[in-house]
Design an enzyme around this catalytic site. Structure first.
Site, PDB file in Angstrom:
ATOM      1  N   SER A 118       0.757  -1.147   0.068  1.00 35.76           N
ATOM      2  CA  SER A 118      -0.042  -0.057  -0.028  1.00 35.76           C
ATOM      3  C   SER A 118       0.868   1.420   0.053  1.00 35.76           C
ATOM      4  CB  SER A 118      -0.749  -0.093   1.171  1.00 35.76           C
ATOM      5  OG  SER A 118      -1.724   0.885   1.261  1.00 35.76           O
ATOM      6  N   THR A 119       0.880   1.951   1.164  1.00 34.96           N
ATOM      7  CA  THR A 119       1.698   3.285   0.966  1.00 34.96           C
ATOM      8  C   THR A 119       3.228   2.881   0.843  1.00 34.96           C
ATOM      9  OG1 THR A 119       0.124   4.012   2.817  1.00 34.96           O
ATOM     10  CG2 THR A 119       2.116   5.199   2.357  1.00 34.96           C
TER      11      THR A 119
ATOM     12  N   ASP B  62      -4.166  -4.712   6.246  1.00 36.06           N
ATOM     13  CA  ASP B  62      -4.643  -5.742   5.333  1.00 36.06           C
ATOM     14  C   ASP B  62      -3.417  -6.713   5.011  1.00 36.06           C
ATOM     15  OD1 ASP B  62      -6.422  -6.641   3.458  1.00 36.06           O
ATOM     16  OD2 ASP B  62      -5.637  -5.089   1.747  1.00 36.06           O
TER      17      ASP B  62
ATOM     18  N   MET C 177      -0.033   1.259   4.863  1.00 35.22           N
ATOM     19  CA  MET C 177      -0.621   1.563   6.203  1.00 35.22           C
ATOM     20  C   MET C 177      -1.900   0.630   6.523  1.00 35.22           C
ATOM     21  SD  MET C 177      -2.474   5.353   6.670  1.00 35.22           S
ATOM     22  CE  MET C 177      -3.991   4.969   5.235  1.00 35.22           C
TER      23      MET C 177
ATOM     24  N   HIS D  32      -2.830  -1.129  -3.133  1.00 37.16           N
ATOM     25  CA  HIS D  32      -4.038  -0.136  -3.079  1.00 37.16           C
ATOM     26  C   HIS D  32      -4.052   1.045  -3.782  1.00 37.16           C
ATOM     27  CE1 HIS D  32      -4.368  -2.272   1.431  1.00 37.16           C
ATOM     28  NE2 HIS D  32      -4.706  -3.101   0.505  1.00 37.16           N
TER      29      HIS D  32
END
Length: 398
Positions: free
Chosen positions: A202-203, A325, A322, A229
């Site tokens: 993600s991030t 998940d 972040m 994401h």
């Protein structure tokens, strides 16, 4: 060990000081109002273009900057590059549009050293809806990138420069093993075949994925499936960019593809990626079922589906991001007898997703991003002896 300076992204006890950069007066006001809803955040100034932003950063020393991509005088990509070149280490969140051009520019900004991005409001019928959309995207990211507690053994944010890859900033990489691990490493599983690599991020993920794909010495003899994401247009651009970076064939998943060794499949934005058995092979499924962990695509959805089809013959990898998940998906992989590798804290932009897996005692290995590609290669190729018969091209038969 780095030296913390004002505006560096070490943890803060006071309010998080933000500089808003956008050439639109309306957008500057929208972002300012959205951030002002949270008492933990203070907007300390604004700038109408990248060149003015350079001056404001030097004057105000913000903890974080929100940066538009397309601006006159100096655009956001150039501004990010100049800020990093000047030694400013605060996180920078790009403010982008949901267009092909916006997605490509945002990925360029992430490579230049931006930490993350959000998309500008679209299809909103009122100012109230726009405010809610901006606040919903920005506030969690700001708090993840600039924590307000002193860092300790359980810190979830990297201890090096947020959002700045060693390649982008010209910095030496953090020494291998320089992570802080709250949970114990899990004992290595019994030897098992690896019929697919499943990966979530993600991030900070686009840069980490770039380093993973570019770091492979040859296409893997198994398929790789990735959940990053991102919105729909962005995942298509990401797949195209990754395809140019390494030996593997990288595509955005279209659904109903038969998995092929040496190929990398990126889940499209706003769709979950799952697998199904089809005769002697395995095919992809795209669904628009509800978000999981507030995410669609979701790492947990892919991981659990892969376990349902391939059992424990999996290598799961969780990179910077972040939230949490991927944690329950990794639990399913471990229970089935598979292997889990996560990125370490020192080289993650945000050690949320990998940290959640490691803290739960589900990680067999915790590695700096530079070590992930060759470790994955070694684990996959080392498993070939235990794998099912290979195909004529040397790939593992699914």
């Amino acid at each position: 060990m780095r030296t913390t300076t004002p505006g560096d992204a070490g943890s803060r006890v006071g309010r998080i000081r933000v500089l808003v950069v956008d050439d639109s007066v309306v957008v500057r006001r929208l972002v300012t109002d959205a951030l002002s809803q949270d008492p933990a955040i203070e907007v300390i100034g604004s700038a109408a273009n990248g060149r003015l932003a350079l001056t404001k950063v030097a004057q105000l020393v913000p903890d974080l900057v929100t940066m538009d991509v397309e601006m006159p005088e100096m655009n956001g990509i150039e501004a990010v590059r100049e800020l990093r070149r000047a030694g400013h280490h605060m996180p920078i969140i790009m403010f982008s549009t949901l267009t092909e051009r916006g997605a490509e520019a945002t990925l360029d900004a992430l490579v230049a050293g931006a930490s993350d991005y959000v998309t500008k409001p679209s299809n909103t019928g009122s100012l109230k809806e726009s405010l809610a959309q901006v606040a919903g995207q920005l506030l969690p990211k700001i708090k993840a990138l600039v924590p307000r507690v002193q860092p300790g053994p359980g810190s979830a944010v990297r201890a090096t420069l947020p959002g700045v890859s060693p390649r982008a900033a010209g910095l030496a990489r953090v020494p291998d093993g320089a992570h802080r691990l709250p949970g114990a490493l899990r004992a290595e599983p019994a030897p098992h075949a690896v019929r697919a690599v499943i990966l979530g991020s993600s991030t900070g993920g686009p840069e980490a994925l770039s380093r993973f794909v570019a770091g492979l010495s040859a296409p893997l003899p198994v398929p790789v499936l990735i959940v990053q994401h991102m919105p729909p247009v962005f995942t298509r651009q990401l797949a195209a960019r990754l395809d140019r970076m390494g030996p593997s064939t990288v595509v955005e998943c279209a659904g109903d593809e038969e998995l092929v060794p040496g190929h990398v499949y990126v889940a499209p934005g706003d769709h979950h990626l799952e697998l199904r058995r089809s005769g002697a092979g395995v095919r992809t499924i795209l669904t628009d079922s509800p978000p999981v962990n507030f995410c669609r695509p979701s790492v947990d959805v892919l991981f659990r589906s892969a376990v349902g089809v391939l059992g424990g013959d999996l290598l799961a990898v969780v990179l910077t991001g972040m939230g949490a998940d991927g944690r329950t998906g990794c639990e399913a992989v471990v229970t089935a007898g598979g292997t889990v590798v996560v990125q370490d804290e020192a080289t993650s932009v945000v050690w949320g997703m990998p940290g959640a897996v490691a803290s739960a005692g589900l990680a067999h290995r915790v590695l700096p991003i530079a070590d992930v590609p060759h470790t994955v290669e070694a684990l996959v190729r080392g498993s070939l002896a235990a794998a099912r018969p290979t195909t004529s091209t040397g790939g593992v038969r699914l």
